[in-house]
Design an enzyme around this catalytic site. Sequence first.
Site, short mmCIF file in Angstrom:
data_model
loop_
_atom_site.label_atom_id
_atom_site.label_comp_id
_atom_site.label_asym_id
_atom_site.label_seq_id
_atom_site.Cartn_x
_atom_site.Cartn_y
_atom_site.Cartn_z
N HIS A 114 0.62 -1.02 0.27
CA HIS A 114 0.26 0.32 -0.05
C HIS A 114 1.00 0.99 0.37
O HIS A 114 0.96 2.28 -0.51
CB HIS A 114 -0.82 0.00 0.89
CG HIS A 114 -1.12 1.01 1.89
ND1 HIS A 114 -3.08 1.44 1.29
CD2 HIS A 114 -1.61 2.61 1.91
CE1 HIS A 114 -3.10 2.26 1.35
NE2 HIS A 114 -2.46 2.97 1.81
N GLU A 115 1.65 1.26 1.06
CA GLU A 115 2.64 2.47 0.93
C GLU A 115 3.29 2.76 -0.55
O GLU A 115 3.89 3.93 -0.48
CB GLU A 115 3.20 2.35 1.93
CG GLU A 115 2.76 1.85 3.28
CD GLU A 115 2.00 3.30 3.34
OE1 GLU A 115 1.93 4.77 3.19
OE2 GLU A 115 0.79 3.33 4.38
N HIS A 169 1.76 5.04 -3.19
CA HIS A 169 1.60 5.92 -3.11
C HIS A 169 3.22 6.56 -3.29
O HIS A 169 3.50 7.69 -3.72
CB HIS A 169 1.32 6.53 -1.29
CG HIS A 169 0.53 5.93 -0.73
ND1 HIS A 169 -0.90 6.59 -1.60
CD2 HIS A 169 0.04 5.69 -0.02
CE1 HIS A 169 -1.59 6.49 -0.48
NE2 HIS A 169 -0.99 5.91 0.57
N GLU A 178 -6.15 7.06 -0.84
CA GLU A 178 -6.25 5.67 0.03
C GLU A 178 -7.36 4.59 -0.70
O GLU A 178 -6.44 3.44 -0.70
CB GLU A 178 -6.61 5.30 0.56
CG GLU A 178 -6.25 7.06 2.18
CD GLU A 178 -4.33 5.89 2.41
OE1 GLU A 178 -3.93 5.10 2.30
OE2 GLU A 178 -3.98 7.15 1.94
#
Length: 678
Positions: free
Chosen positions: A179-180, A183, A263
């Site tokens: 997930h990070e 980003h 998100e």
Amino acid sequence: MDFFTAQEQARRQTGRLVVLLVLAVLALIAVTTLVVAVVLYMAGIGGAHSQPQPTLQGMMALLSWELLASVAVGVVALVGLGGLFKRRQLRRGGKAVAEALGGREINLNTRDSDERRILNVVEEMAIASGTPVPSVYVLEEEGINAFAAGYQPGDAVIGMTRGAIRQLSRDELQGVVAHEFSHILHGDMRLNIRLVSLLHGILLIGLAGGMLLRSLRFRRMGGNKRDNSAALVMGLGAALMLIGYAGTFFGNLMKSAVSRQREYLADAAAVQYTRNPQGIGGALVKIGANAKGSALAAPQTAEFSHLLFSQGIKQGFSRFMATHPPLKTRIQRVMPGWDGQFVALKPAPGVTVEPDQSPQSTAGAGGRASVRDNVRASLENAGAPHAGSMATVLSAASVQMAIGAMGQPDQRHVAQAQTVLSALPAALKTAAHEPYTARALIYAMLLSENDAQRQHQLAVLENIALPDVFTELHTLMADVARLDVQLRLPLIELTLPALTSLTIEQAQHFRLCMERLIHSDGHVSLFEWTLYQLLLSHLSEHHGGAENLTLQACERECQRLLSVLAAAGLEQGLESVQERASEMAHALHAAQQVLPFELAAVEDADDMQALSLAVERLRRLKPLQKSLLLQSMARCIEHDGRIRPAEAELFRAIADMLGCPVPPLLGGGTEEQAVLAE
């Protein structure tokens, strides 16, 4: 959404934020001018007289262009200087954010099993996605949370709370880290950190009002009844606080709206990267079951809340102010079959993970996990007959597959990253994690294969290198010399966290030693240039210029870069000038098919200084223009139907310098790849 489209959207989003900020500042100037006029009128200043019943006509009489100009200068100065001050505070990128949140950088050779586990997961995901390995910080918080911060992949860091490291399984950690990385890859990270600077300038107006109110403690009250200065200061301070915090309120609304949408995209990307919804979904469930949730106690949490994996502060009176979507909504999106219950799970027991081990994920995969592991194991055995060696056949389709996977690697790339880490000799992986030995590794890579030249390089280095580093060089140089070409770039990426920890003086000395090694023979080879420029792009505080150039504006730079790639791919057996010229022309012809101009070989293709200037300018191409350039580079190296490992790593290294992280090129048969993709 592909990598370049995501980058273009992030670039446009930044432009929209600047426009919104300008509009917000104009509104603040107008409101502040009105408030100041009212305060002046009530205080009887500027020719106005205080009256029991104030009149609108009397207040409007104080409004003037001079007052508007004075207020505008003050507001713009506060917002501008506040934003610049915060930007300067955050100039070190992700490290500054991590330290502001109370984070501690994890020692790369830590013996803590939980910390070792998260380091392994981050290294795997970095190599799988083609990005530099970021530093990892731990926040001593019981809540389950994480973040990615930085201006670009080269200065990015991953932060993880102690609660997350202890309570999440390896699959769940992998989901959170994926997930990070989404980003990082999609430009959200740079957008988020710029938002911090922009909003800080508006907040400064409110802080200025608070300072005015606090200054009243040092004023003598009473005495002269005609002295209205205290009332003026009190009114102006209260007005500025109200205006500043109102501006911050609407700024946070904007920040929250941007963050929530990003998100959702990062959650979906994490599922695609890992092919395991149970990973990120299980982490979100554990947040709901955890007594501390995802809350952080750090004083700066509110300022950086939109960077976090999950809501870091209480939501407040309105869900519109939340920087993250509702937890249940996020879980249901990645796990549609979730029963809606937050079952309190016991913390995952500590798993001892040695530096050279990578436990495979099996949770939630059923029988297919064992099949995938068996295929992966057979590929590892076939592709890595001994430590430090890989035998991979790369076809023309390999590079196209890698470009298509930019920003969205999948389980095949994660498996390839695990294979690469397993193939690296343990001594070299350990050395990559320590600043002294990491420098020795880089020096070893720069040593010539020619015995006489290598001895000359060692003599030059002995006079300027640190004694401890020079000693480590002799220990490591034999292993580095035997290293497979496909393992060099991953090893360089593993050294980056250790090298970025160097002080300014140490980094300057390291750079000097590399330059002396490279220029010791009076000639700079393409590999030496690539290694030096790759490290320089990640170790310097360089946040990049505006990406606003087109390919037409960079025609000469494209000619030079593609000529170098074409020359690097020439067969060793081509002796005659005519054969070499014909082969280069063939490669450039293939490369120009996706460009808006024709290509011709440059005469001084071995001019590395000119190549450095060309790459620096090409970094400023618009994202979608970079996509065309990468396609042109790919056609250049695949024009003969196959890609040599050295060509593949050169392609990926140059793409990295351009700000385009390309995942590892996958070889092998389609059957094995299909099994890994399941």
